[in-house]
Design a protein around this motif. Structure first.
Motif, PDB file in Angstrom:
ATOM      1  N   ASP A   1       0.845  -1.207   0.000  1.00  0.00           N
ATOM      2  CA  ASP A   1       0.000   0.000   0.000  1.00  0.00           C
ATOM      3  C   ASP A   1       0.873   1.246   0.000  1.00  0.00           C
ATOM      4  OD1 ASP A   1      -2.404  -1.477   2.314  1.00  0.00           O
ATOM      5  OD2 ASP A   1      -2.247  -1.567   0.112  1.00  0.00           O
ATOM      6  N   TRP A   2       1.906   1.210   0.805  1.00  0.00           N
ATOM      7  CA  TRP A   2       2.793   2.362   0.889  1.00  0.00           C
ATOM      8  C   TRP A   2       3.468   2.628  -0.462  1.00  0.00           C
ATOM      9  CZ3 TRP A   2       8.389   1.515   0.992  1.00  0.00           C
ATOM     10  CH2 TRP A   2       9.095   2.725   0.938  1.00  0.00           C
TER      11      TRP A   2
ATOM     12  N   GLU B   1       2.363   2.109  -3.376  1.00  0.00           N
ATOM     13  CA  GLU B   1       1.396   2.742  -4.275  1.00  0.00           C
ATOM     14  C   GLU B   1       1.399   4.253  -4.034  1.00  0.00           C
ATOM     15  OE1 GLU B   1      -0.747   0.367  -6.299  1.00  0.00           O
ATOM     16  OE2 GLU B   1      -0.601   2.227  -7.443  1.00  0.00           O
ATOM     17  N   LEU B   2       1.465   4.645  -2.772  1.00  0.00           N
ATOM     18  CA  LEU B   2       1.511   6.079  -2.441  1.00  0.00           C
ATOM     19  C   LEU B   2       2.850   6.678  -2.842  1.00  0.00           C
ATOM     20  CD1 LEU B   2       0.012   6.122   1.189  1.00  0.00           C
ATOM     21  CD2 LEU B   2      -1.091   6.983  -0.889  1.00  0.00           C
TER      22      LEU B   2
ATOM     23  N   GLU C   1       3.597   8.073  -6.299  1.00  0.00           N
ATOM     24  CA  GLU C   1       3.195   9.435  -6.650  1.00  0.00           C
ATOM     25  C   GLU C   1       4.303  10.417  -6.319  1.00  0.00           C
ATOM     26  OE1 GLU C   1       0.212   9.945  -8.169  1.00  0.00           O
ATOM     27  OE2 GLU C   1       0.227   7.759  -8.097  1.00  0.00           O
TER      28      GLU C   1
ATOM     29  N   GLU D   1       4.148   8.839   5.731  1.00  0.00           N
ATOM     30  CA  GLU D   1       3.526   8.038   4.681  1.00  0.00           C
ATOM     31  C   GLU D   1       3.897   6.568   4.806  1.00  0.00           C
ATOM     32  OE1 GLU D   1       2.955   9.710   0.421  1.00  0.00           O
ATOM     33  OE2 GLU D   1       4.872   8.644   0.456  1.00  0.00           O
TER      34      GLU D   1
END
Lengths: 435, 477
Positions: B36-37, B39-40, B43, B142
């Motif tokens: 999940d991290w 994916e962030l 960006e 994050e």
């Protein structure tokens, strides 16, 4: 002597005893590294030596090959005399090692003469032998290294005392020569090194003359036949090449990486490294004949052309040897080289690809080759993977001059030679640059 | 054509305007949360197609990191042996000279003392220290659920683009074909730095790959190495990170002692000359090959950033720039066999280049970077040195080769006992004496002996910096 000699002793090991032999060899190797007495460092005239266990394997047709004990030495002087020296120095150790071999007689009953005969019967000839420092004896190498050390330290001391400044090259050379003359343990350097006798030289060059004469005769007298044979041979080679399977090198990665870790385990401990490589010769008459011819040609070049410290343009090889073993089923390659494996192989790919390809394209698993010499070793990753795969751990290895490169040895000789004779300013300056 | 959107920026750009930087070394706590991290983080990552104005962010993983994220066995096997075994493996230690005080047991990070396995590095760059702090806080927040930050490695830009010994650094850098233009001799194939591209042998090298069926979302490109496979490693590069502690006082102290005359007074000119001879450039960057006797007085002279010179035709004997000097041995250009001075030599040299992205760390002993001030400055015990970072596609043939065959090799260029004077391994072992430095001269050479080891390794690891598509694939596994 005109050049050093190569000795190889090869014998099959009794089934089930290869691990015991390996353990013993590794133990001896460790003792040597711990500076404890083992047989080899006491022998005179020995440059490099190794004992290796070639693992039991299957040959190219799937038939079993036994594990073999391989001994190799690069020596000054005669092979037989060297074997005698080994036995005289430590007969028990030699006996205990070779007792593991298949047709070794009862260790209790064999005496030193019997041992000598047995070892001589198991010697193996080479197909090609390259020497980096041709004709240099071990004791000369050591003495010239000491000479250089002494001179360098003397120069440093003179510099520190403010001398040797603002002088001409000629004056400095004179001062250094005078100083050497006063040093009892260096005075030998002012005398010429005894070289081979005129008879030796005559024999050496006579052989070449005979070969050239014979070759010229055959080519001129039977020109058409030779040309046809050559074309026939080359076309057959090309047909065979097209039929050869290209081997992947990304297969079986885990096993490959384990193997790399094993064979490279002892690398880079001193200035030099050993390589022991065993490959299977491709089947068929053409392949073995080609291999023997290429190795014969390389040996000729090594004897008469590559005698200045470089094999082609590779300057890092002390000794290299190819031998065809196991009834012409396998090719063994042994070398002692300076620097890292990566540097050595890189040199092969970058500088000597053609020659190497000519030899190893006759073995199974080598990268795709065209017309015996082209492509092949230029396929860097594949070639290096192939080489690692063919490599076997060198269990016990000895070097008589652990921290000298071929360049160092050659340079030391130049320094020694420059102490003799008359020079002008330019020559003296050129000589001083070697220090 | 290089797909600049897929390549992480730091590989192709130095971010020279982003003077503040820090590196976060982390351990992945939870696989799912890590995905999940990622994916962030995607960006946030700066691709090579961007021109960062205020901040930049890139990330790379160790082998253990890829394993933890669940990358398939087949792909893991496509990484190189060096990367899989890691920088601290025994064989590698010998090759890199990491023993004694520089042995991994003594490292502050990356060694066997590490409490948790190192998995990820986040490289943070910013124009100002404030921006950097903000970036680091955001990145930490994050990743907090997935990554435990083990270490933060700060960097410090020094005056005059220098490193801590006081010499201008980062001048020489190869140019990648297809990305930028440079001289023919200094331009290398993309495949020397990025996987999935043709290298200087004209081949596509082995890369971590997956069977096509494993990439059901079609995130990866088809492999040029093997049919019916997807190339996970495409546009990625191996990142070498070694934190090198520099004993600046010892360095200038040694030179100071060597430059003393018979009456015990140091000649500062000689001291500076010896230092320059060891580096191969003057403190302000001018190469010795072009300015053998004295540097240009003006630090802004174009000679100070000059990288267009050769060795063989202008300095065959090493009278200007000694054979053993740092820059001559870390990039010998056209001076080595085969056929020194020709294309053939350059062709081989191109097979051993790296892209350097290092940054100093620690406050300078004296802001002037001058030897006298350095020698007088109090020693607060603070550590300073260089965070050495470099990118290459083949660890063994490039970084490790330079380190082993050129830098740490006392036999380089026919020498006997000359390991690199700045960073060479000078602890004698079975390799004999290595602490000498020869200055070739007419009529007779000068020889400096008894060089101690000025640079020690205090941390290090091999990482792989994947392309963005590969990271996306990992995030969506």
């Amino acid at each position: 002597m005109v050049h050093q000699q190569a000795l190889m002793i090869l014998c099959p090991i009794q089934r089930g005893e290869e691990d015991a032999v390996k353990t013993r060899l590794i133990e001896l190797d460790q003792r040597l590294r711990d500076n404890q007495p083992v047989i080899l460092e006491r022998l005179e005239g020995l440059h490099f030596a190794r004992w290796v266990v070639l693992d039991a394997a299957e040959d190219r047709d799937g038939n079993p090959l036994p594990a073999e004990l391989l001994f190799s030495a690069n020596i000054d002087g005669d092979a037989r005399a060297f074997i005698k020296q080994m036995i005289d120095t430590d007969p028990e150790l030699i006996k205990s090692l070779y007792a593991h071999c298949r047709d070794f007689p009862d260790p209790q009953s064999i005496n030193e003469d019997g041992l000598y005969d047995w070892l001589n019967r198991h010697t193996q000839d080479y197909a090609a032998f390259y020497i980096g420092s041709v004709g240099k004896r071990v004791d000369t190498i050591h003495r010239e290294a000491n000479l250089r050390d002494a001179l360098e330290q003397h120069i440093d001391a003179e510099h520190a005392a403010g001398r040797l400044k603002d002088q001409s090259a000629l004056a400095i050379r004179d001062a250094l020569c005078s100083w050497v003359r006063t040093q009892k343990d260096l005075q030998w350097a002012l005398l010429p090194e005894p070289g081979p006798s005129p008879a030796d030289w005559a024999w050496h060059w006579g052989k070449l003359a005979a070969i050239v004469a014979a070759a010229l005769f055959v080519v001129i007298r039977f020109f058409l036949t030779v040309v046809l044979l050559f074309i026939g041979w080359l076309s057959t080679v090309r047909v065979l090449e097209r039929r050869d399977r290209q081997h992947p090198y990304d297969d079986d990665r885990q096993a490959r990486m384990r193997h790399i870790r094993l064979v490279s385990r002892e690398e880079d401990r001193i200035t030099q490294n050993p390589m022991t490589s065993v490959t299977h010769i491709k089947t068929g008459f053409i392949r073995i004949v080609t291999l023997r011819f290429v190795l014969w040609a390389i040996n000729l070049l090594a004897r008469y052309l590559y005698v200045h410290g470089k094999l082609g343009s590779i300057p890092t090889i002390h000794f290299a040897r190819w031998a065809i073993i196991d009834d012409a089923r396998r090719l063994v390659f042994l070398s002692n080289y300076d620097g890292s494996w990566e540097n050595y192989l890189g040199d092969f790919v970058d500088k000597a690809a053609v020659g190497l390809t000519g030899v190893w394209s006759n073995t199974i698993g080598f990268p795709d080759t065209v017309l015996l010499l082209f492509k092949g070793a230029k396929d860097e990753e594949r070639f290096k993977a192939y080489t690692r795969r063919s490599q076997t751990l060198t269990q016990f290895w000895y070097s008589a001059y652990k921290n000298l490169t071929v360049d160092n040895i050659t340079n030391n000789t130049r320094i020694r030679e420059g102490l003799r004779g008359v020079m002008n300013e330019d020559q003296a300056q050129e000589w001083l640059l070697h220090l | 054509m290089l797909d600049l959107d897929d390549i992480q920026g730091i590989i192709l750009q130095g971010y020279d305007e982003l003077l503040s930087a820090a590196f976060l070394l982390g351990h992945i706590k939870d696989r799912t949360k890590a995905r999940d991290w990622l994916e962030l983080a995607l960006e946030r990552i700066t691709p090579a197609s961007a021109t960062p104005r205020s901040t930049a962010f890139n990330l790379a993983l160790t082998y253990a990191g890829f394993e933890t994220l669940g990358l398939a066995e087949a792909a893991l096997e496509g990484f190189s042996v060096e990367f899989i075994d890691g920088m601290t493996e025994a064989q590698r230690q010998r090759a890199l000279g990491d023993h004694g005080p520089s042995a991994p047991e003594n490292w502050t990070w990356g060694g066997p003392q590490e409490s948790d396995t190192l998995h990820v590095i986040m490289l943070c760059y910013a124009r100002t220290d404030t921006d950097l702090q903000v970036l680091i806080e955001e990145a930490t927040r994050e990743s907090a659920a997935a990554v435990e930050i083990l270490h933060r490695i700060d960097t410090q830009t020094l005056p005059g683009h220098k490193e801590h010994f006081g010499f201008r650094d980062g001048i020489a850098q190869p140019v990648i074909e297809g990305y930028a233009s440079g001289t023919a001799g200094n331009t290398i194939k993309a495949g020397e730095i990025l996987l999935g591209h043709e290298n200087e042998y004209g081949r596509i090298p082995l890369s971590p790959m997956l069977a096509e069926a494993h990439d059901d979302q079609s995130l990866l490109s088809v492999s040029r190495f093997k049919p019916a496979h997807k190339d996970f490693g495409l546009n990625g590069s191996y990142l070498v990170f070694r934190q090198l502690s520099q004993d600046v006082k010892a360095f200038w102290g040694y030179l100071d002692a060597k430059a003393r005359d018979a009456r015990g007074r140091t000649d500062p000119e000689t001291r500076r000359l010896y230092g320059a001879k060891m580096v191969g450039r003057w403190p302000n960057g001018a190469p010795l090959v072009k300015a053998p006797l004295a540097p240009p007085a003006d630090d802004n002279d174009p000679l100070c950033t000059d990288d267009h010179f050769t060795y063989h035709d202008t300095d065959k004997e090493g009278f200007k720039c000694p054979f053993g000097s740092h820059i001559r041995r870390s990039n010998p250009r056209e001076s080595l066999e085969p056929d020194p001075g020709t294309e053939a030599s350059i062709k081989v040299n191109k097979r051993h280049r790296i892209i350097r992205r290092g940054r100093p760390y620690g406050a300078p002993l004296d802001a002037s970077m001058e030897p006298d001030a350095i020698l007088k400055a109090p020693d607060t015990g603070e550590d300073r040195g260089l965070n050495f970072l470099c990118f290459n596609a083949n660890l063994r043939r490039q970084f490790e080769f330079i380190q082993q065959t050129w830098i740490n090799n006392p036999k380089f260029a026919g020498l006997y006992n000359d390991a690199d004077p700045l960073m060479g391994d000078h602890d004698p072992k079975d390799r004999g004496e290595t602490g000498e430095f020869t200055l070739p001269a007419q009529p007779l050479r000068t020889r400096l002996t008894g060089l101690p080891r000025f640079t020690h390794v205090v941390g290090g690891a091999y990482f792989f910096m994947p392309g963005l598509n590969a990271l996306r694939y990992l995030a969506r596994l």
